[in-house]
Design an enzyme around this catalytic site. Structure first.
Site, PDB file in Angstrom:
ATOM      1  N   TYR A 130       1.036  -1.146  -0.197  1.00  0.00           N
ATOM      2  CA  TYR A 130       0.062  -0.074   0.230  1.00  0.00           C
ATOM      3  C   TYR A 130       1.011   1.969  -0.179  1.00  0.00           C
ATOM      4  CZ  TYR A 130      -4.195   2.483   1.899  1.00  0.00           C
ATOM      5  OH  TYR A 130      -4.811   3.407   2.300  1.00  0.00           O
ATOM      6  N   HIS A 135      -1.961   7.512  -3.319  1.00  0.00           N
ATOM      7  CA  HIS A 135      -3.101   6.952  -2.858  1.00  0.00           C
ATOM      8  C   HIS A 135      -3.903   6.706  -1.698  1.00  0.00           C
ATOM      9  CE1 HIS A 135      -5.990   3.029  -3.669  1.00  0.00           C
ATOM     10  NE2 HIS A 135      -5.343   2.890  -2.333  1.00  0.00           N
ATOM     11  N   LYS A 255     -11.200  -8.659  -2.526  1.00  0.00           N
ATOM     12  CA  LYS A 255     -10.098  -8.312  -3.113  1.00  0.00           C
ATOM     13  C   LYS A 255      -9.949 -10.254  -3.674  1.00  0.00           C
ATOM     14  CE  LYS A 255      -8.339  -4.332  -2.170  1.00  0.00           C
ATOM     15  NZ  LYS A 255      -7.951  -3.955  -2.744  1.00  0.00           N
TER      16      LYS A 255
HETATM   17 CA    CA Z   1      -4.118  -3.169  -3.701  1.00  0.00          CA
END
Ligand code: CA
Length: 417
Positions: A130, A135, A255
């Protein structure tokens, strides 16, 4: 070692191809009913490396030809960088325009349109980081506190989670919209429904080429010895499923229903010319995360959305250089506690957004959580992905007239099953 930048191949390379003779990536292909083989690509020509190896050109490197007669690259990668780079160098010599001995290689050459590319590696373990500050800041602004968008740990730890290896698939594999529990806005009880907020995540992944023993740690200055190469990565995400499930243990069914990689692994050596500085890291990181040299890569990234029977619209232009945490730091962090790694593991970057509004690497950010419409060339608009939309990710570095790229990472979202 990078291959000579002035080199040209006797195989035709179309203008703006991702695959000049300086790239020499590795993948796995199959043609019809035959056995899959390891391959590389120049221009629009796939080169069957098992067929090439039978010409005896790798015997002086003590390479067993059988590593090219496989359904995955793992055994080839496990030969080590010294040998895999020597193979790249030898291929560059054979297919260099200066080589007039061409006839004997013709049987190894196949038009890319005549073959099917397969999943390049058998993935043992998969981590998703991450690591893009733009983002993480965008997500923090939308869902937490715009004044304190980053959580207190973010600038100290390359945050990541262990994902599911078995649902990583190769470009061209289409994915059904997932179903699951979602909590409709304003409700207190969840419902069971196809996801209404389907999204992509623009990522780049690296594949490890060396293993470590349990208990070992990799320092940042050795980390790149363990990185074989890179692929484009689409971490498909069902935002509504994710939102309801992710506290307290993180991403799960939002996910793991399908993540898509581009079929060619571009070696770290081929990407050498694109090294660049990363963001300045402030506050100072702990010693085991300190690094020297240029560890970011200037690789242009693009995302296109193509509705059914319409032309694609580019909806995002980003760059791999926007990573706050680089790959060396990610791998050092992954192993600092003694976690072992293996050949063929996949480590994805996390969504790569840049500072500009058109550089955001997900629909969540581009539509700002559904508040804005993304306009398409055919007059349609989107906030999230609709059924039968195709998502196409492209990536390439360009320097001194040479372009080295990944080919496309393509997937179509099919209606829920
Ligand atoms: Ca991702």
């Amino acid at each position: 070692m990078s291959i000579d930048y002035k080199a040209k191949s006797w195989i035709q390379v179309p203008e703006n191809s991702d695959f000049p003779i300086q790239n020499i990536p590795f993948g796995v292909f199959v043609k019809g009913e035959s056995q899959p083989h390891i391959a590389t690509r120049i221009g629009d020509t796939v080169i069957d490396l098992f067929a090439v190896s039978e010409g005896g050109v790798f015997t002086d490197m003590s390479i067993d030809n059988r590593v090219f007669n496989k359904s995955f690259l793992n055994d080839f990668i496990a030969l080590g960088k010294e040998k895999t780079n020597a193979v790249r160098q030898r291929i560059a010599e054979i297919f260099d325009i200066k080589n007039t001995d061409r006839e004997k290689w013709q049987t190894a050459l196949l038009p890319v349109k005549d073959v099917q590319m397969l999943m390049p590696v058998k993935v043992g373990d998969y981590t998703d980081f991450y690591s893009s500050i733009d983002h993480a800041t965008n997500v923090g602004k939308m869902f937490r506190d715009p004044e304190n968008a980053l959580l207190p740990n973010w600038k100290h730890i390359p945050v990541g989670y262990h994902g599911r290896a078995s649902s990583i698939v190769v470009s061209g594999t289409n994915i059904h919209r997932p179903k699951g529990q979602i909590l409709p806005k304003g409700e207190t009880q969840p419902i069971f429904s196809p996801s209404r907020l389907m999204d992509f995540e623009l990522e780049v992944a690296f594949v490890t080429g060396k293993k470590t023993a349990l208990g070992d740690s990799i320092p940042t200055n050795e980390a790149e010895d363990y990185i074989f190469g890179l692929t484009l990565f689409n971490d498909l995400s069902a935002r509504d499923i994710q939102k309801w499930e992710y506290v307290p243990l993180g991403p799960f069914l939002g996910k793991n229903f399908g993540s898509v990689v581009s079929p060619w692994i571009v070696t770290l050596e081929a990407l050498e010319p694109f090294r660049t500085e990363g963001y300045k890291q402030d506050p100072e990181v702990l010693d085991y995360l300190k690094y020297s040299g240029k560890r970011n890569f200037d690789i242009n990234l693009e995302v296109y959305l193509q509705p059914e029977n319409a032309e694609p619209t580019r909806i995002c232009q980003s760059n791999f250089k926007y990573m706050y945490w680089n790959m060396a730091q990610q791998l050092a962090h992954q192993t600092v506690n003694g976690c072992n790694i293996n050949v063929g593991d996949v480590y994805a970057s996390g969504t790569i957004s840049g500072p500009e509004k058109d550089s955001f690497g997900s629909m969540l950010e581009l539509s700002w959580a559904g508040q804005k419409e993304i306009k398409l060339k055919n007059g349609d608009t989107r906030k999230f992905i609709q059924d039968n939309d195709t998502i196409i990710i492209k990536g390439y570095g360009k320097k001194d007239g040479v372009r080295i790229g990944f080919g496309a990472c393509v997937t179509k979202i099919l209606p829920a099953k």
